[in-house]
Structure formats: C-alpha cells, structure tokens
Design an enzyme around this catalytic site. Structure first.
Site, PDB file in Angstrom:
ATOM      1  CG  ASP A 152      45.981  43.256  37.733  1.00  0.00           C
ATOM      2  OD1 ASP A 152      46.820  44.038  37.261  1.00  0.00           O
ATOM      3  OD2 ASP A 152      45.535  43.354  38.890  1.00  0.00           O
TER       4      ASP A 152
ATOM      5  NE  ARG B 198      37.292  39.530  43.373  1.00  0.00           N
ATOM      6  CZ  ARG B 198      36.798  40.441  42.541  1.00  0.00           C
ATOM      7  NH1 ARG B 198      35.629  40.233  41.966  1.00  0.00           N
ATOM      8  NH2 ARG B 198      37.452  41.549  42.274  1.00  0.00           N
TER       9      ARG B 198
ATOM     10  CG  ASP C 289      39.606  40.311  45.422  1.00  0.00           C
ATOM     11  OD1 ASP C 289      38.748  40.145  46.300  1.00  0.00           O
ATOM     12  OD2 ASP C 289      39.549  41.223  44.574  1.00  0.00           O
TER      13      ASP C 289
ATOM     14  CB  SER D  23      42.392  48.859  41.133  1.00  0.00           C
ATOM     15  OG  SER D  23      41.678  47.671  40.888  1.00  0.00           O
TER      16      SER D  23
END
Length: 413
Positions: free
Chosen positions: A28, A108, A137, A189
């Site tokens: 991504d 994160r 996320d 992923s």
C-alpha cells in the site's frame, strides 16, 4: 485484471505543497508515494518508523526515493516502543477479546508520534497513511494525528482513489515498475514488529482454511518443536521484565531473546476472529512469542504480590485498557489515568517466575516474590498458630445472613 483508472488531482488538494507519508515499503505505502505525488502534485517525504521490522527496512530509503520521495527518514523507535507502549500493556495484562496481544494496536501510536515530529520538522501541510477504509489502523493513525498535529490535513488514499483491491494495487505497482513484497498468488497482508507478526486477508478470509505453516516467521509448529521442554526464569521489577535466567537485558534485547526462545517452542500463535472497531468481524493470525511468555509470567507474579480486591479490580480494567489501545484512543486522558492506577499496583510486583515451555504450552513451575502476600504458615492444611477454624462460623453466618433472611421470608409467603 485491468487496473481501474486513477482519478485526476483531487479538488481537496489545493494548498498542499508537502506531504509526509507513513511509509513501510509494503504494497500500500509503496504505491501511495507515487499516487500522492501524481494526484496532489506536491513534494512527498517518506517516513518509516522502526519498531522492529528487521530486514524489511533494508534498502528502504533508496526504494522510497526511487518511488517519488524527495526525502526519506528511518527513525529507530524500538526502545521507546518497548518502554512506553509494550511495558504498560504488560503491566495491565491487556488482551483484546482475551486473545490478541495488541501488536499492531500498540505500534500505531508510536509510529504516528514519530511521524508527527517529522511533519513539524518538515513544516508539511499534510500527513498520509496507507490504512484501508475497512480496518482499524485508519482510526488509530488519525486519532493520534488529531491529538498530536491537530491542524494538519490527513490524506487517506484508500478512501479517495479508485483502487478497490490488493490485485488492483499490485497492477498499479507493476505498471509503474514499483517493487512490492506481495504477489497475487500470496496476497495476504503481513505486519511485523518486535511484539508480533500479523497475517490477514487473502486465503485467511475463508474461515474453513487452516493456515499454511510456511506463512510463519517467528514460531515453529508444535510438531517441529523440541521433544524436551525449555525452562527459563523471568524476573520483574515493579512489573517490568528485567532479566532472563539471571541475566539482565536491555528492553529491546529482552523482547528479541524471548521471541527466539519461545518461538522455538511454538509459543504465541493466535488464530482469532476479532471484532473490528468499524463494525465487522475479521480473521487475524498472529505470532506473539515473547508477549505470551511475559504475560503469563507477569500475571502469575501478580497473583502473589497484589491483594485480592485490587487484583480483581485490575483484571476488570485490563479489558477496558485493551479496548482503548485497540480503538485508537492511546492519546486519551482515560488511558493516562488508568496508567496512573496501574503503576500504583505495580509497586510490589517484583520477583521471578520459572516457566516450562513445551510444544506450545506455558507451564508455571515456580514463583518467588520480594513482597509476596502468600503465607505458607497461613495456607497450610496442617496445624498453624494464626488461623482459628472456629472464626469461620461467625464469618459465614454474617456473610450468609442476607441469603438466609431472604429464604426465610420467601418461604413464609
């Protein structure tokens, strides 16, 4: 599959001259560097935060610049990740839905924190992340950015572009000669850091599919684990792990070593269908070897170091704390307030726990606590000089009085 035509420059791009992209080198974010530069017609700065991705960082600066970035940063935040994020989670024993060790949830906010610093340094107009519109996320990144750099524009390409799938993204990358670590044959992923590796999407979306052993990087299968158990002793000081088998380690080294030891014994695999914040159920497979061992040891040490009422209340808060981290609310007054309470409970959580690791199992072998509340003299079934068995009669009579009165009155009716 033909790629969907990418939209022209968004109308909302006016005034954006420089964007800092949260860059990982994955599928991504690799295409996002190119996409932002094409569609916003602005300078793009790549920023990767090292929270333990390992070999994934090799050649990342060069790759980012070849893909369109004017500058590329790699910030080493591993120690802060452990001390400021992982340690608090260990202290509270935070597990989301009783299974997930919050590897991505904890990473994160520190990634966002370091990226926000670069946004300020570069005097950028916007910050960009590669989270999809279906996942958690996007919430974690954006709530962190709103807390840390509230006046900076947030760009989320997955909510703007015409790319609808990972296959589309792969086609986009091929068309522009952008190297990506994913193929259509293996499209799941993966996200790695010191605390875990996660696997989602692709073949894992079918709940009837067993995961393939070749997928795992940190753990071996129980069948391939040693036939003899591994013993180790973990020592804590005020709730923080400090040594393994009497040898002290720095924070990052301790986590890294435990990942190797526990992973070799098939410890820390989780296959969970979790409830995402955005409202859907999603399957995730995780490897968290060090996390599983440290939680087990810490929880056991607390059982002899913390009084009953405080421990039971703390266990209630652990669920809430996990939700706060999972829901992207790390930079919130509630989390800070809970940390103050949790830190108070850890004042006496000092000692060591001996564990036996065997083919995916964690077995507690021995416990030792500097401030233990366990009294062998009091707990024994043999004769003691402290506890008077006759006292139990009065206690039970008072404790059971409401039950007895209710039964008597109901019966009289």
């Amino acid at each position: 599959m033909a790629i969907n035509k990418v939209s022209s420059k968004p109308a909302c791009s006016d005034g954006v001259k420089k964007v800092v992209v949260a860059y990982s080198g994955g599928l991504d974010t690799s295409i996002i560097l190119s996409w932002v530069k094409e569609n916003y017609e602005c300078e793009v700065v790549a920023c990767c935060v090292d929270v333990g991705q390992g070999k994934e960082l090799e050649g990342l600066n060069e790759k980012a610049k070849k893909t369109g970035a004017s500058k590329s940063y790699i910030i080493d935040a591993k120690k802060e990740f452990v001390t400021n994020y992982i340690y608090p989670a260990i202290k509270v024993n935070a597990l989301y839905e009783n299974k997930y060790y919050l590897g991505t949830s904890l990473a994160r906010p520190i990634i966002a924190e370091k990226i926000a610093d670069i946004v300020k340094k570069e005097k950028a107009d916007a910050v960009c992340h590669g989270a999809t519109g279906k996942g958690n996320d996007q919430v974690r990144f954006e709530l962190a950015f709103k807390s840390l750099i509230p006046n900076v524009k947030i760009i989320a390409p997955w909510r703007e572009w015409n790319i609808k799938s990972r296959e589309d993204a792969i086609d986009y990358a091929k068309k522009r000669d952008i190297p990506v670590p994913v193929t259509k044959a293996k499209p799941y992923s993966s996200d790695a850091n010191l605390w875990h590796i996660s696997y989602e999407g692709g073949v894992l979306e079918d709940l009837e599919n067993e995961y393939n052993e070749s997928m795992f990087k940190m753990t071996v299968s129980p069948e391939k684990a040693p036939d003899n158990p591994t013993y180790l002793t973990i020592a804590f000081e005020h709730g923080i792990p400090v040594s393994i088998d009497g040898n002290k380690f720095a924070p990052v080294e301790l986590i890294t070593k435990l990942n190797v030891i526990a992973g070799a014994n098939s410890i820390g695999r989780t296959d969970i269908v979790e409830n995402r914040l955005v409202g859907m159920k999603s399957r995730g497979v995780y490897e968290s070897p060090a996390a599983a061992v440290l939680y087990a040891a810490h929880e056991e040490l607390e059982s002899i170091s913390i009084d009953r009422d405080t421990l039971h209340f703390k266990q209630l808060l652990a669920h809430k704390y996990a939700e706060i981290a999972y829901y992207g609310l790390w930079f919130s007054p509630l989390r800070e307030a809970l940390d103050a309470f949790i830190n108070e409970t850890q004042k006496y959580v000092t000692g060591s726990i001996k564990l036996k690791l065997y083919k995916g199992n964690i077995i507690i072998v021995a416990r030792q606590a500097k401030y233990s509340l366990y009294s062998e003299k009091l707990a024994t079934f043999e004769k003691d000089e402290i506890y008077n068995h006759k006292d139990a009669e009065g206690f039970i009579n008072l404790w059971g009085l409401p039950t007895k009165v209710q039964a008597m009155l109901r019966k009289s009716e």
